[in-house]
Design an enzyme around this catalytic site. Structure first.
Site, PDB file in Angstrom:
ATOM      1  N   CYS A 113       6.250  -5.183   8.005  1.00 58.62           N
ATOM      2  CA  CYS A 113       5.100  -5.253   8.926  1.00 58.62           C
ATOM      3  C   CYS A 113       4.129  -6.380   8.595  1.00 58.62           C
ATOM      4  O   CYS A 113       3.267  -6.722   9.400  1.00 58.62           O
ATOM      5  CB  CYS A 113       4.369  -3.921   8.969  1.00 58.62           C
ATOM      6  N   HIS A 130      -2.550  -4.946  11.567  1.00 55.79           N
ATOM      7  CA  HIS A 130      -1.234  -4.395  11.906  1.00 55.79           C
ATOM      8  C   HIS A 130      -1.410  -3.023  12.553  1.00 55.79           C
ATOM      9  O   HIS A 130      -2.093  -2.151  12.022  1.00 55.79           O
ATOM     10  CB  HIS A 130      -0.382  -4.287  10.641  1.00 55.79           C
ATOM     11  N   ASN A 180       3.984   1.040  16.790  1.00 55.01           N
ATOM     12  CA  ASN A 180       4.058   0.097  15.662  1.00 55.01           C
ATOM     13  C   ASN A 180       5.296  -0.775  15.870  1.00 55.01           C
ATOM     14  O   ASN A 180       6.417  -0.313  15.705  1.00 55.01           O
ATOM     15  CB  ASN A 180       4.148   0.898  14.348  1.00 55.01           C
TER      16      ASN A 180
HETATM   17  N1  ACO Z   1       5.102  15.800  15.172  1.00 59.29           N
HETATM   18  C1  ACO Z   1       4.567  16.955  14.741  1.00 59.29           C
HETATM   19  N2  ACO Z   1       4.298  17.230  13.445  1.00 59.29           N
HETATM   20  C2  ACO Z   1       4.596  16.254  12.560  1.00 59.29           C
HETATM   21  C3  ACO Z   1       5.153  15.017  12.938  1.00 59.29           C
HETATM   22  C4  ACO Z   1       5.398  14.814  14.299  1.00 59.29           C
HETATM   23  N3  ACO Z   1       5.913  13.662  14.775  1.00 59.29           N
HETATM   24  N4  ACO Z   1       5.317  14.265  11.828  1.00 59.29           N
HETATM   25  C5  ACO Z   1       4.886  15.017  10.797  1.00 59.29           C
HETATM   26  N5  ACO Z   1       4.462  16.213  11.239  1.00 59.29           N
HETATM   27  C6  ACO Z   1       3.912  17.317  10.468  1.00 59.29           C
HETATM   28  C7  ACO Z   1       4.386  17.322   9.032  1.00 59.29           C
HETATM   29  O1  ACO Z   1       5.618  17.972   8.917  1.00 59.29           O
HETATM   30  C8  ACO Z   1       3.258  18.083   8.345  1.00 59.29           C
HETATM   31  O2  ACO Z   1       3.464  19.456   8.548  1.00 59.29           O
HETATM   32  P1  ACO Z   1       3.065  20.507   7.388  1.00 59.29           P
HETATM   33  O3  ACO Z   1       1.589  20.352   7.192  1.00 59.29           O
HETATM   34  O4  ACO Z   1       3.456  21.813   7.988  1.00 59.29           O
HETATM   35  O5  ACO Z   1       3.855  20.094   6.184  1.00 59.29           O
HETATM   36  C9  ACO Z   1       2.023  17.660   9.130  1.00 59.29           C
HETATM   37  O6  ACO Z   1       2.494  17.160  10.392  1.00 59.29           O
HETATM   38  C10 ACO Z   1       1.219  16.581   8.439  1.00 59.29           C
HETATM   39  O7  ACO Z   1       2.145  15.602   7.910  1.00 59.29           O
HETATM   40  P2  ACO Z   1       1.662  14.255   7.280  1.00 59.29           P
HETATM   41  O8  ACO Z   1       2.825  13.467   6.828  1.00 59.29           O
HETATM   42  O9  ACO Z   1       0.564  14.541   6.317  1.00 59.29           O
HETATM   43  O10 ACO Z   1       1.065  13.589   8.575  1.00 59.29           O
HETATM   44  P3  ACO Z   1       0.080  12.380   8.624  1.00 59.29           P
HETATM   45  O11 ACO Z   1      -1.178  12.808   9.238  1.00 59.29           O
HETATM   46  O12 ACO Z   1       0.041  11.634   7.319  1.00 59.29           O
HETATM   47  O13 ACO Z   1       0.830  11.447   9.670  1.00 59.29           O
HETATM   48  C11 ACO Z   1       2.163   9.472   9.621  1.00 59.29           C
HETATM   49  C12 ACO Z   1       2.123  10.968   9.372  1.00 59.29           C
HETATM   50  C13 ACO Z   1       1.789   9.232  11.085  1.00 59.29           C
HETATM   51  C14 ACO Z   1       3.543   8.944   9.324  1.00 59.29           C
HETATM   52  C15 ACO Z   1       1.099   8.803   8.733  1.00 59.29           C
HETATM   53  O14 ACO Z   1       1.302   9.207   7.392  1.00 59.29           O
HETATM   54  C16 ACO Z   1       1.118   7.319   8.785  1.00 59.29           C
HETATM   55  O15 ACO Z   1       0.703   6.738   9.768  1.00 59.29           O
HETATM   56  N6  ACO Z   1       1.536   6.646   7.706  1.00 59.29           N
HETATM   57  C17 ACO Z   1       1.459   5.214   7.585  1.00 59.29           C
HETATM   58  C18 ACO Z   1       2.458   4.488   8.425  1.00 59.29           C
HETATM   59  C19 ACO Z   1       2.217   2.997   8.232  1.00 59.29           C
HETATM   60  O16 ACO Z   1       1.129   2.546   7.963  1.00 59.29           O
HETATM   61  N7  ACO Z   1       3.191   2.192   8.324  1.00 59.29           N
HETATM   62  C20 ACO Z   1       2.929   0.756   8.116  1.00 59.29           C
HETATM   63  C21 ACO Z   1       3.941   0.153   7.380  1.00 59.29           C
HETATM   64  S1  ACO Z   1       5.459   0.534   8.110  1.00 59.29           S
HETATM   65  C22 ACO Z   1       6.467  -0.809   7.788  1.00 59.29           C
HETATM   66  O17 ACO Z   1       6.182  -1.675   7.035  1.00 59.29           O
HETATM   67  C23 ACO Z   1       7.755  -0.780   8.500  1.00 59.29           C
END
Ligand code: ACO
Length: 338
Positions: A117, A259, A289
């Protein structure tokens, strides 16, 4: 006045097929509400079977070259193509020479940059440095990725986030006092986090293993929570270091184009820098993204909707697999991207 690379063209391309949150909720355990509130994404675009990263890169490159022509850049031909991608058409050779060939740029040096990214910022720094060194006069810099081709269809955490796309800019040799001049870069990496964002199979590491590849080893995986934390930390720190280096204050910025990972990440970076939300460019609701395409596509949409205007002080900042991060700064030039 010192020689500098000046941004003089902008373009982008999205595949035709749009996938809404409701489309994903019909096949995965997720919902429009969860995706919007946790990521800010409403829709993303995905390539059709047989459509590859180079197909989007060529379209974005054509649009950027046409935009540079309209901005009065008929003086020189492009003599460098740098393509940021981590979903090349194939592992070998690089995708950039094929893109250059199809754009009608025979013989120009063309190579890929892989920084996930952060790829676009790395590619921008590479091309800018080659221009300031006198190695190139006019460069086409493209960020293009098709992550839909490497996602695990059953992984709701990655399926909801990523979309396909390509964005491109044209750089020309100019001087540092011109609008569009790239005024500085801050780049970094931390390989200790290599496993946080990865595709395990397909490279030399796996061939040296005695184990056959596992069923899902060709899929992209991401450990979302630590990536979230590092994205905020590293984009904020990199941005501040660049601002300090070029003597700009965060309060003087008109737009931050980060990003497009997650709207909560964008707002957290704004909070760290002291930049309010209306100066943070966001188009991830429309495209998700798009990895290396994310920053140029956000620039293009911000120009199209009137939010980004000539004379604006703009900070670009990216974070991605590697781990990698990078930032760049410029005063926005007068461009007509479409
Ligand atoms: N739909 C519903 N529920 C979900 C989903 C979904 N798509 N994905 C995860 N959940 C659930 C999880 O299972 C978890 O459930 P639990 O509490 O029962 O265990 C809950 O939601 C919270 O999960 P988290 O992983 O803590 O969710 P978070 O709020 O962190 O969101 C996400 C996840 C969107 C992936 C976030 O962590 C994120 O944006 N991370 C960064 C991504 C990024 O910046 N990427 C840039 C670089 S990527 C690259 O270089 C290719």
């Amino acid at each position: 006045m010192s020689r500098a690379a000046v941004l003089c063209g902008l373009g982008g391309a999205l595949p035709a097929t749009a996938v809404t949150n409701d489309d994903l909720a019909a096949e995965l355990d997720t919902s429009d509400r969860w995706i919007r509130t946790r990521t800010g994404i409403g829709v993303r675009h995905v390539v059709a079977p047989g459509e590859a990263t180079s197909d989007l890169a060529v379209r974005a490159g054509q649009e950027a070259l046409a935009s540079a022509l309209r901005a009065g850049g008929q003086d020189a031909a492009v003599d460098l193509v740098v393509l940021a991608t981590s979903t090349p058409d194939r592992p070998c050779p690089a995708t950039a020479p094929d893109v250059a060939h199809r754009l009608g740029l025979p013989g120009v040096p063309a190579f890929d940059v892989a920084a996930v990214c952060t790829g676009f910022v790395y590619a921008l720094a590479t091309a800018s440095s080659m221009i300031t060194a006198g190695v190139a006069q006019r460069a086409l810099v493209i960020g293009a990725d098709t992550f839909s081709t490497i996602l695990d269809p059953d992984d709701r955490t990655t399926r909801v986030i990523f979309g396909d796309g390509a964005g491109a800019v044209v750089l020309r040799a100019g001087t540092a006092d011109e609008p569009g001049a790239l005024l500085g870069f801050d780049l970094g990496s931390d390989g200790s986090g290599a496993d946080l964002i990865t595709v395990r199979a397909g490279g030399s590491r796996q061939r040296s293993s005695t184990e056959p590849p596992g069923a899902g080893d060709h899929f992209f995986t991401m450990d979302g929570r630590p990536v979230f934390t590092r994205a905020v930390l590293d984009m904020s720190r990199s941005s501040q270091e660049l601002l300090d280096r070029i003597g700009w204050k965060a309060g003087e910025l008109d737009k931050v184009v980060a990003h497009q990972a997650n709207i909560r990440i964008l707002h957290a970076v704004g909070g760290q820098l002291g930049v309010d939300e209306d100066r943070i460019v966001a188009n991830l609701d429309r495209v998700g993204n798009t990895v290396a395409a994310s920053i140029p596509l956000a620039l293009r949409d911000a120009v199209a909707d009137g939010g980004l205007r000539p004379g604006h002080r703009v900070l670009l900042t990216g974070f991605g697999g590697g781990l990698t991060w990078g930032s760049a700064a410029l005063v926005w030039p007068d461009l007509d991207p479409r």
